[in-house]
Scaffold this motif. Structure first.
Motif, PDB file in Angstrom:
ATOM      1  N   ASN A 181     -44.483 -12.485  -2.698  1.00 26.53           N
ATOM      2  CA  ASN A 181     -45.055 -12.647  -4.034  1.00 26.53           C
ATOM      3  C   ASN A 181     -45.172 -11.274  -4.684  1.00 26.53           C
ATOM      4  N   MET A 182     -44.414 -11.057  -5.761  1.00 26.88           N
ATOM      5  CA  MET A 182     -44.370  -9.756  -6.424  1.00 26.88           C
ATOM      6  C   MET A 182     -45.381  -9.620  -7.556  1.00 26.88           C
ATOM      7  N   THR A 183     -46.163 -10.667  -7.798  1.00 28.14           N
ATOM      8  CA  THR A 183     -47.108 -10.623  -8.914  1.00 28.14           C
ATOM      9  C   THR A 183     -48.472 -11.178  -8.519  1.00 28.14           C
ATOM     10  N   LYS A 184     -48.868 -11.007  -7.280  1.00 24.83           N
ATOM     11  CA  LYS A 184     -50.151 -11.526  -6.804  1.00 24.83           C
ATOM     12  C   LYS A 184     -51.266 -10.554  -7.184  1.00 24.83           C
ATOM     13  N   ASN A 185     -52.089 -10.928  -8.157  1.00 20.28           N
ATOM     14  CA  ASN A 185     -53.228 -10.128  -8.632  1.00 20.28           C
ATOM     15  C   ASN A 185     -52.788  -8.889  -9.395  1.00 20.28           C
ATOM     16  N   TRP A 186     -51.856  -8.104  -8.845  1.00 19.85           N
ATOM     17  CA  TRP A 186     -51.327  -6.939  -9.536  1.00 19.85           C
ATOM     18  C   TRP A 186     -49.910  -6.678  -9.041  1.00 19.85           C
ATOM     19  N   SER A 187     -49.174  -5.845  -9.764  1.00 20.04           N
ATOM     20  CA  SER A 187     -47.802  -5.503  -9.405  1.00 20.04           C
ATOM     21  C   SER A 187     -47.676  -3.984  -9.326  1.00 20.04           C
ATOM     22  N   ARG A 188     -46.547  -3.538  -8.799  1.00 22.80           N
ATOM     23  CA  ARG A 188     -46.339  -2.090  -8.668  1.00 22.80           C
ATOM     24  C   ARG A 188     -44.998  -1.686  -9.261  1.00 22.80           C
ATOM     25  N   ALA A 189     -45.057  -0.686 -10.142  1.00 21.45           N
ATOM     26  CA  ALA A 189     -43.850  -0.072 -10.682  1.00 21.45           C
ATOM     27  C   ALA A 189     -43.476   1.091  -9.775  1.00 21.45           C
ATOM     28  N   LEU A 190     -42.326   0.999  -9.139  1.00 17.02           N
ATOM     29  CA  LEU A 190     -41.853   2.021  -8.205  1.00 17.02           C
ATOM     30  C   LEU A 190     -40.583   2.632  -8.784  1.00 17.02           C
ATOM     31  N   LEU A 191     -40.668   3.921  -9.143  1.00 20.54           N
ATOM     32  CA  LEU A 191     -39.575   4.571  -9.860  1.00 20.54           C
ATOM     33  C   LEU A 191     -39.176   5.858  -9.147  1.00 20.54           C
ATOM     34  N   ASP A 192     -37.887   5.955  -8.796  1.00 22.83           N
ATOM     35  CA  ASP A 192     -37.348   7.159  -8.170  1.00 22.83           C
ATOM     36  C   ASP A 192     -36.553   7.952  -9.211  1.00 22.83           C
ATOM     37  N   VAL A 193     -36.920   9.222  -9.380  1.00 22.60           N
ATOM     38  CA  VAL A 193     -36.293  10.085 -10.378  1.00 22.60           C
ATOM     39  C   VAL A 193     -35.479  11.149  -9.654  1.00 22.60           C
ATOM     40  N   ASP A 194     -34.171  11.220  -9.957  1.00 22.80           N
ATOM     41  CA  ASP A 194     -33.274  12.201  -9.333  1.00 22.80           C
ATOM     42  C   ASP A 194     -33.099  13.412 -10.241  1.00 22.80           C
ATOM     43  N   VAL A 195     -33.184  14.601  -9.650  1.00 21.36           N
ATOM     44  CA  VAL A 195     -32.924  15.853 -10.374  1.00 21.36           C
ATOM     45  C   VAL A 195     -31.965  16.694  -9.546  1.00 21.36           C
ATOM     46  N   ALA A 196     -31.348  17.649 -10.212  1.00 20.10           N
ATOM     47  CA  ALA A 196     -30.367  18.495  -9.530  1.00 20.10           C
ATOM     48  C   ALA A 196     -31.068  19.448  -8.563  1.00 20.10           C
ATOM     49  N   TYR A 197     -30.325  19.913  -7.569  1.00 19.34           N
ATOM     50  CA  TYR A 197     -30.873  20.827  -6.570  1.00 19.34           C
ATOM     51  C   TYR A 197     -31.293  22.163  -7.175  1.00 19.34           C
ATOM     52  N   LYS A 198     -30.666  22.543  -8.285  1.00 19.15           N
ATOM     53  CA  LYS A 198     -30.982  23.835  -8.885  1.00 19.15           C
ATOM     54  C   LYS A 198     -32.339  23.831  -9.593  1.00 19.15           C
ATOM     55  N   GLU A 199     -32.901  22.633  -9.853  1.00 19.81           N
ATOM     56  CA  GLU A 199     -34.152  22.556 -10.589  1.00 19.81           C
ATOM     57  C   GLU A 199     -35.345  22.914  -9.707  1.00 19.81           C
ATOM     58  N   ASP A 200     -36.375  23.497 -10.345  1.00 22.58           N
ATOM     59  CA  ASP A 200     -37.622  23.808  -9.665  1.00 22.58           C
ATOM     60  C   ASP A 200     -38.429  22.508  -9.505  1.00 22.58           C
ATOM     61  N   VAL A 201     -38.626  22.066  -8.261  1.00 22.53           N
ATOM     62  CA  VAL A 201     -39.283  20.786  -8.012  1.00 22.53           C
ATOM     63  C   VAL A 201     -40.708  20.783  -8.565  1.00 22.53           C
ATOM     64  N   LEU A 253     -46.544  -9.031 -13.508  1.00 27.24           N
ATOM     65  CA  LEU A 253     -45.331  -9.276 -14.300  1.00 27.24           C
ATOM     66  C   LEU A 253     -44.966  -8.150 -15.257  1.00 27.24           C
ATOM     67  N   LYS A 254     -45.744  -7.063 -15.302  1.00 28.03           N
ATOM     68  CA  LYS A 254     -45.477  -5.995 -16.264  1.00 28.03           C
ATOM     69  C   LYS A 254     -44.868  -4.753 -15.630  1.00 28.03           C
ATOM     70  N   GLN A 255     -44.551  -4.800 -14.338  1.00 28.46           N
ATOM     71  CA  GLN A 255     -43.994  -3.604 -13.699  1.00 28.46           C
ATOM     72  C   GLN A 255     -42.628  -3.241 -14.262  1.00 28.46           C
ATOM     73  N   TRP A 256     -41.838  -4.244 -14.639  1.00 23.10           N
ATOM     74  CA  TRP A 256     -40.507  -3.955 -15.178  1.00 23.10           C
ATOM     75  C   TRP A 256     -40.598  -3.341 -16.573  1.00 23.10           C
ATOM     76  N   ASP A 257     -41.534  -3.797 -17.387  1.00 23.85           N
ATOM     77  CA  ASP A 257     -41.733  -3.185 -18.703  1.00 23.85           C
ATOM     78  C   ASP A 257     -42.154  -1.724 -18.562  1.00 23.85           C
ATOM     79  N   VAL A 258     -43.041  -1.458 -17.611  1.00 25.53           N
ATOM     80  CA  VAL A 258     -43.517  -0.086 -17.386  1.00 25.53           C
ATOM     81  C   VAL A 258     -42.375   0.799 -16.919  1.00 25.53           C
ATOM     82  N   MET A 259     -41.564   0.328 -15.991  1.00 23.36           N
ATOM     83  CA  MET A 259     -40.460   1.150 -15.486  1.00 23.36           C
ATOM     84  C   MET A 259     -39.423   1.427 -16.564  1.00 23.36           C
ATOM     85  N   ARG A 260     -39.121   0.437 -17.392  1.00 24.79           N
ATOM     86  CA  ARG A 260     -38.139   0.669 -18.462  1.00 24.79           C
ATOM     87  C   ARG A 260     -38.633   1.718 -19.455  1.00 24.79           C
ATOM     88  N   GLU A 261     -39.909   1.636 -19.837  1.00 28.57           N
ATOM     89  CA  GLU A 261     -40.443   2.615 -20.787  1.00 28.57           C
ATOM     90  C   GLU A 261     -40.531   4.008 -20.161  1.00 28.57           C
TER      91      GLU A 261
END
Length: 299
Positions: A181-201, A253-261
Motif C-alpha cells: 500500500n503506497m498511500t496508507k496514512n501518508w506517502s513518500r516522495a523519493l527523488l535521486d538527483v545526479d550531478v557530475a563528478y566535477k561538482e562540489d557535493v 497520493l501526492k508524492q508524484w505531484d511533489v516529485m514532479r514539481e
C-alpha cells in the motif's frame, strides 16, 4: 355401528391433535420470539461495531464507512442464517419430525458444495480479513498479485484496480498474498538527483536545501508535505554521476505531484547555478591502417 366407531376414532385423533398442538404451539411461538430477539441483539451489536470502527480507524471517512458497512452486513447476514436454521430445526423437532436424516443430508450436500466452491469460499474469507484488518481501502494506490493501480472498488470476493494506463483489473481476494500500500496514512516522495563528478557535493546539497526550504514555504505545494524534507546525503557513486537523495513525506497520493514539481525546480536552479546534470559519456578509439605502419589516436 361401524360409522359410530369411525366418528369416535376421528374425535379421538382430533382430541390428540388439539392436546399436542396445545403443548407444541407455545413452544414454537417461544422459539420464534427467541430467534427474533437474537436477531435484534445481533443487529444492535453490529451497529455498535460500525460506530466503533468508524471512530477508531484511520483513513478517510468514506472508505471507513464502506468498510464497516461491508463488515456489518457479513456478520449480520451470517448470524441471521445460523439463527434461522437453528430455529427451523427446533420447530421441526417440536412437530415430531426426525431431523437426523435432514441434518445428515444437509451435511453431505454442504460437503459437495464446499468441494465445488473452494476458491469462492477462499475469496470471501480473504476479503473479510482484508476489510477487517483495513489493509487497503477504496482510493488507495496498491500493488497486489503483481498488479499496481488505484483501488476503484472492493467487496468480499474481488478487488478492482485501475492502472496508470487506465486498464481495469479484477483481482480475486483469494489471490491477494502480499499487499503493498503506497498511500496508507501518508506517502513518500523519493527523488535521486545526479550531478557530475566535477561538482562540489557540499555546494550541491546546499542548493538542494535552499530549494526544499522554498518548496516547504510555498502556499500551494507546502501543504502537501506532512514533515520537513530531508537530504540523507550521497546515495550512490555511478559510472558518470554522483547521486544525492531527497526524501519528503507527503499526504496520500501526492508524492508524484511533489516529485514532479521538485524536478522542475531543481532543473531550473541547477541551470542558473551552473551545476551540471551529467549524461552518459563514452570514449571512442579509432584505429586507421596506413602503409608503413599503424596510427592510433583517441577522440
Amino acid at each position: 355401528m361401524e360409522k359410530g366407531q369411525a366418528i369416535v376414532q376421528l374425535e379421538s385423533l382430533l382430541e390428540q391433535f388439539i392436546q399436542k398442538s396445545a403443548a407444541t404451539v407455545p413452544k414454537v411461538i417461544l422459539i420464534a420470539v427467541l430467534a427474533y430477539v437474537t436477531l435484534r441483539i445481533l443487529r444492535f451489536f453490529t451497529q455498535r461495531l460500525e460506530r466503533f470502527v468508524e471512530e477508531g480507524a484511520s483513513g478517510d471517512r468514506t472508505s471507513r464507512k464502506q468498510r464497516t458497512q461491508t463488515l456489518s452486513r457479513v456478520v449480520r447476514g451470517t448470524g441471521s442464517i445460523i439463527v434461522s436454521l437453528i430455529a427451523v430445526m427446533m420447530v421441526v423437532q417440536q412437530l415430531g419430525i426426525n431431523i437426523a436424516p435432514i441434518i445428515a443430508g444437509a451435511g453431505i450436500a454442504g460437503l459437495a458444495v464446499g468441494f465445488g466452491a473452494q476458491n469462492l469460499v477462499r475469496d470471501f474469507i480473504s476479503g473479510f480479513f482484508i476489510l477487517l484488518e483495513d489493509q487497503f481501502s477504496v482510493g488507495d494506490v496498491v500493488r497486489i498479485a503483481g498488479i499496481g493501480g488505484l483501488v476503484e472498488s472492493m467487496n468480499l470476493r474481488v478487488t478492482v484496480l485501475r492502472d496508470i494506463e487506465g486498464v481495469v483489473h479484477y483481482v480475486p481476494n483469494g489471490e491477494v498474498k502480499t499487499v503493498s500500500n503506497m498511500t496508507k496514512n501518508w506517502s513518500r516522495a523519493l527523488l535521486d538527483v545526479d550531478v557530475a563528478y566535477k561538482e562540489d557535493v557540499d555546494r550541491v546539497i546546499s542548493v538542494l536545501k535552499d530549494i526544499l526550504e522554498e518548496f516547504r514555504k510555498d502556499p500551494e505545494f507546502g501543504r502537501l508535505l506532512v514533515s520537513e524534507p530531508v537530504i540523507p546525503g550521497v546515495e550512490r557513486l555511478g559510472d558518470s554521476s554522483v547521486t544525492v537523495r531527497i526524501m519528503a513525506d507527503t499526504v496520500p497520493l501526492k508524492q508524484w505531484d511533489v516529485m514532479r514539481e521538485l524536478r522542475r525546480r531543481i532543473k531550473a536552479r541547477f541551470d542558473a547555478a551552473g551545476i551540471e546534470i551529467p549524461f552518459p559519456q563514452r570514449t571512442v578509439w579509432l584505429r586507421t591502417e596506413q602503409s608503413g605502419g599503424e596510427n592510433t589516436r583517441g577522440g
